[in-house]
Design a protein around this motif. Structure first.
Motif, PDB file in Angstrom:
ATOM      1  N   PRO A   1      41.849  10.739   1.391  1.00 57.05           N
ATOM      2  CA  PRO A   1      41.727  11.952   2.264  1.00 57.05           C
ATOM      3  C   PRO A   1      40.403  11.608   3.313  1.00 57.05           C
ATOM      4  O   PRO A   1      40.380  12.575   4.053  1.00 57.05           O
ATOM      5  CB  PRO A   1      40.946  12.907   0.976  1.00 57.05           C
ATOM      6  CG  PRO A   1      40.473  11.687  -0.020  1.00 57.05           C
ATOM      7  CD  PRO A   1      41.782  10.501   0.110  1.00 57.05           C
ATOM      8  N   ALA A   2      39.756  10.611   3.081  1.00 55.62           N
ATOM      9  CA  ALA A   2      38.756  10.313   4.142  1.00 55.62           C
ATOM     10  C   ALA A   2      39.100  10.275   5.613  1.00 55.62           C
ATOM     11  O   ALA A   2      38.487  10.887   6.301  1.00 55.62           O
ATOM     12  CB  ALA A   2      37.938   9.040   3.855  1.00 55.62           C
ATOM     13  N   LEU A   3      40.432   9.781   5.891  1.00 58.22           N
ATOM     14  CA  LEU A   3      40.750   9.732   7.109  1.00 58.22           C
ATOM     15  C   LEU A   3      40.964  10.945   7.819  1.00 58.22           C
ATOM     16  O   LEU A   3      40.770  11.449   8.798  1.00 58.22           O
ATOM     17  CB  LEU A   3      42.047   8.837   7.088  1.00 58.22           C
ATOM     18  CG  LEU A   3      42.863   8.810   8.513  1.00 58.22           C
ATOM     19  CD1 LEU A   3      41.658   8.246   9.663  1.00 58.22           C
ATOM     20  CD2 LEU A   3      44.176   7.964   8.200  1.00 58.22           C
ATOM     21  N   TRP A   4      41.796  11.951   6.869  1.00 59.88           N
ATOM     22  CA  TRP A   4      42.279  13.146   7.313  1.00 59.88           C
ATOM     23  C   TRP A   4      41.051  14.141   7.528  1.00 59.88           C
ATOM     24  O   TRP A   4      41.068  14.897   8.508  1.00 59.88           O
ATOM     25  CB  TRP A   4      43.295  13.654   6.365  1.00 59.88           C
ATOM     26  CG  TRP A   4      44.415  12.847   6.294  1.00 59.88           C
ATOM     27  CD1 TRP A   4      44.891  12.027   5.110  1.00 59.88           C
ATOM     28  CD2 TRP A   4      45.488  12.655   7.131  1.00 59.88           C
ATOM     29  NE1 TRP A   4      45.824  11.370   5.467  1.00 59.88           N
ATOM     30  CE2 TRP A   4      46.328  11.656   6.628  1.00 59.88           C
ATOM     31  CE3 TRP A   4      45.879  13.139   8.570  1.00 59.88           C
ATOM     32  CZ2 TRP A   4      47.468  11.047   7.615  1.00 59.88           C
ATOM     33  CZ3 TRP A   4      46.858  12.646   9.504  1.00 59.88           C
ATOM     34  CH2 TRP A   4      47.672  11.856   8.600  1.00 59.88           C
TER      35      TRP A   4
ATOM     36  N   LEU B   1      34.263   6.782   2.395  1.00 61.40           N
ATOM     37  CA  LEU B   1      33.766   7.106   3.617  1.00 61.40           C
ATOM     38  C   LEU B   1      34.541   5.961   4.323  1.00 61.40           C
ATOM     39  O   LEU B   1      35.110   6.286   5.609  1.00 61.40           O
ATOM     40  CB  LEU B   1      32.372   7.051   3.908  1.00 61.40           C
ATOM     41  CG  LEU B   1      31.869   7.549   5.449  1.00 61.40           C
ATOM     42  CD1 LEU B   1      32.319   8.903   5.800  1.00 61.40           C
ATOM     43  CD2 LEU B   1      30.189   7.377   5.383  1.00 61.40           C
ATOM     44  N   TYR B   2      34.362   4.748   4.031  1.00 60.24           N
ATOM     45  CA  TYR B   2      34.875   3.552   4.949  1.00 60.24           C
ATOM     46  C   TYR B   2      36.315   3.287   4.728  1.00 60.24           C
ATOM     47  O   TYR B   2      36.551   2.383   5.326  1.00 60.24           O
ATOM     48  CB  TYR B   2      34.010   2.514   4.782  1.00 60.24           C
ATOM     49  CG  TYR B   2      32.551   2.898   4.870  1.00 60.24           C
ATOM     50  CD1 TYR B   2      32.340   3.053   6.363  1.00 60.24           C
ATOM     51  CD2 TYR B   2      31.557   2.915   3.857  1.00 60.24           C
ATOM     52  CE1 TYR B   2      30.685   3.308   6.504  1.00 60.24           C
ATOM     53  CE2 TYR B   2      30.218   3.112   4.309  1.00 60.24           C
ATOM     54  CZ  TYR B   2      29.904   3.361   5.567  1.00 60.24           C
ATOM     55  OH  TYR B   2      28.586   3.624   5.607  1.00 60.24           O
ATOM     56  N   ASN B   3      36.903   3.989   3.977  1.00 59.49           N
ATOM     57  CA  ASN B   3      38.460   3.675   3.685  1.00 59.49           C
ATOM     58  C   ASN B   3      39.230   4.629   4.498  1.00 59.49           C
ATOM     59  O   ASN B   3      39.365   5.823   4.433  1.00 59.49           O
ATOM     60  CB  ASN B   3      38.751   3.856   2.257  1.00 59.49           C
ATOM     61  CG  ASN B   3      40.105   3.636   1.532  1.00 59.49           C
ATOM     62  OD1 ASN B   3      41.049   3.395   2.592  1.00 59.49           O
ATOM     63  ND2 ASN B   3      40.473   3.400   0.215  1.00 59.49           N
ATOM     64  N   VAL B   4      39.715   4.091   5.511  1.00 58.06           N
ATOM     65  CA  VAL B   4      40.718   4.885   6.599  1.00 58.06           C
ATOM     66  C   VAL B   4      42.226   4.874   6.377  1.00 58.06           C
ATOM     67  O   VAL B   4      42.844   4.892   7.299  1.00 58.06           O
ATOM     68  CB  VAL B   4      40.281   4.305   7.988  1.00 58.06           C
ATOM     69  CG1 VAL B   4      38.632   4.766   8.304  1.00 58.06           C
ATOM     70  CG2 VAL B   4      40.422   2.981   8.082  1.00 58.06           C
ATOM     71  N   SER B   5      42.670   4.550   5.042  1.00 53.80           N
ATOM     72  CA  SER B   5      43.864   4.345   4.628  1.00 53.80           C
ATOM     73  C   SER B   5      44.470   5.990   4.788  1.00 53.80           C
ATOM     74  O   SER B   5      43.811   6.805   4.423  1.00 53.80           O
ATOM     75  CB  SER B   5      44.225   4.117   3.185  1.00 53.80           C
ATOM     76  OG  SER B   5      45.346   4.035   2.968  1.00 53.80           O
TER      77      SER B   5
END
Length: 336
Positions: A196-199, A188-192
């Motif tokens: 896929p969490a960011l997209w 959840l906190y990985n916005v790389s």
């Protein structure tokens, strides 16, 4: 002797449940806080059950399920937050349960406004020559150059589609997130950009804005007509739930990931942020549950016939509201 030596191997190993470990690690003020928040959650559930029974007995069947769904938003958020507080490992599942439930509630709130106007056919008759003002939040509040859209069956369909798509696609994206999380691909906190969490979060954010925009457009049009049904306090409670459940939790999670909220062993910064968000939500949803009972429990009159309904300021047809005995008198309309 061999039997006695075998007995210890046959005894099952007893593990202490997670919530018992959690309570054992708390000091006295912490236990009192957890007990108080749990009691508030139980009271909120009892208040909702009592309100649901009242709605089931007193409200017409065409509006009954919609109003129960909307009133259930605060107790459900409070219950899932309480579960996440006692069982920290379940936080992801409780958060996603709330996300799915509230996506449906947003669509239900739009449908409630349409039902309170008498249904789709009656609403189109009431605003036959009216227009929707689409320069409203959260999407186009600054785009004052946008034209007003005539109120037709097609535009009403697009508004309902704006909230319906959120109620459909949000559960699908949540299910996809859980599948990726179980495989270790979703953090959840990985916005790389490579994760896929960011997209998924960006797509969910876009769907959320479209759904809230549709509700805002409808509310801006019917707020004067439904003022006698306390639509403004109802919309305010709905907005508070949106802000507290989404914006407040997001801000706390950002502070936790940036280490603004310090860690307190054995709790990390993210764990403390999650605890703070859950405890705040329990208290806030308890208050909203009590206030919702007062707002939705009142008895309201039916609306006036469509021929006597006033348009918003700026529309062509305007007729003052009829007031009798200090209250807005509304004639019964045929059920749609």
């Amino acid at each position: 002797m061999s039997l006695r030596r075998a007995l210890p191997r046959l005894q099952p190993s007893l593990e202490v449940p997670g919530f018992l470990k959690q309570s054992a690690g708390l000091d006295l003020p912490g236990r009192l806080l957890f007990a108080t928040l749990t009691l508030m959650t139980l009271i909120a559930i009892l208040v909702f059950i009592e309100e649901a029974i009242y709605i089931y007995r007193k409200i017409p069947s065409s509006k009954r399920s919609i109003i129960i769904w909307i009133n259930a938003a605060a107790p459900v958020i409070s219950t899932t937050s309480c579960i996440g507080m006692w069982v920290p490992r379940s936080t992801m599942f409780t958060d996603y349960t709330v996300a799915i439930f509230f996506a449906i509630v947003i669509h239900k709130f739009l449908m409630m406004m349409i039902k309170e106007c008498g249904g789709q056919k009656v609403l189109l008759r009431r605003f036959e020559n009216g227009h929707f003002t689409i320069t409203t939040g959260p999407c186009c509040c600054c785009c004052l150059c946008l034209p007003r859209v005539p109120i037709t069956r097609q535009t009403l369909f697009w508004l309902k589609l704006g909230t319906f798509q959120f109620a459909v696609f949000r559960p699908v994206l949540v299910f996809l997130s859980i599948v990726l999380w179980t495989n270790g691909n979703y953090v959840l906190y990985n916005v790389s950009p490579k994760r896929p969490a960011l997209w998924i979060s960006c797509f969910i954010g876009a769907l959320t804005l479209c759904a809230l925009w549709a509700v805002g457009i409808m509310f801006r049009k019917v707020r004067i007509l439904l003022k006698c049904k306390n639509i403004i306090p109802k919309f305010a409670l709905y907005q508070f739930i949106v802000i507290l459940n989404h914006l407040q939790t997001t801000i706390i999670n950002i502070f936790a990931t940036q280490k603004v909220i310090p860690c307190a062993p054995p709790l990390s910064s993210t764990a403390r942020g999650s605890y703070i968000a859950q405890q705040l939500l329990i208290m806030e949803m308890f208050l909203i549950t009590v206030i919702s009972r007062v707002v939705y429990r009142r008895k309201y009159h039916d609306l006036e016939p469509p021929e006597c309904v006033a348009e918003e300021p700026g529309d062509k047809k305007q007729t003052p509201e009829v007031i009798l005995n200090g209250a807005a008198v509304e004639d019964a309309l045929p059920k749609v």
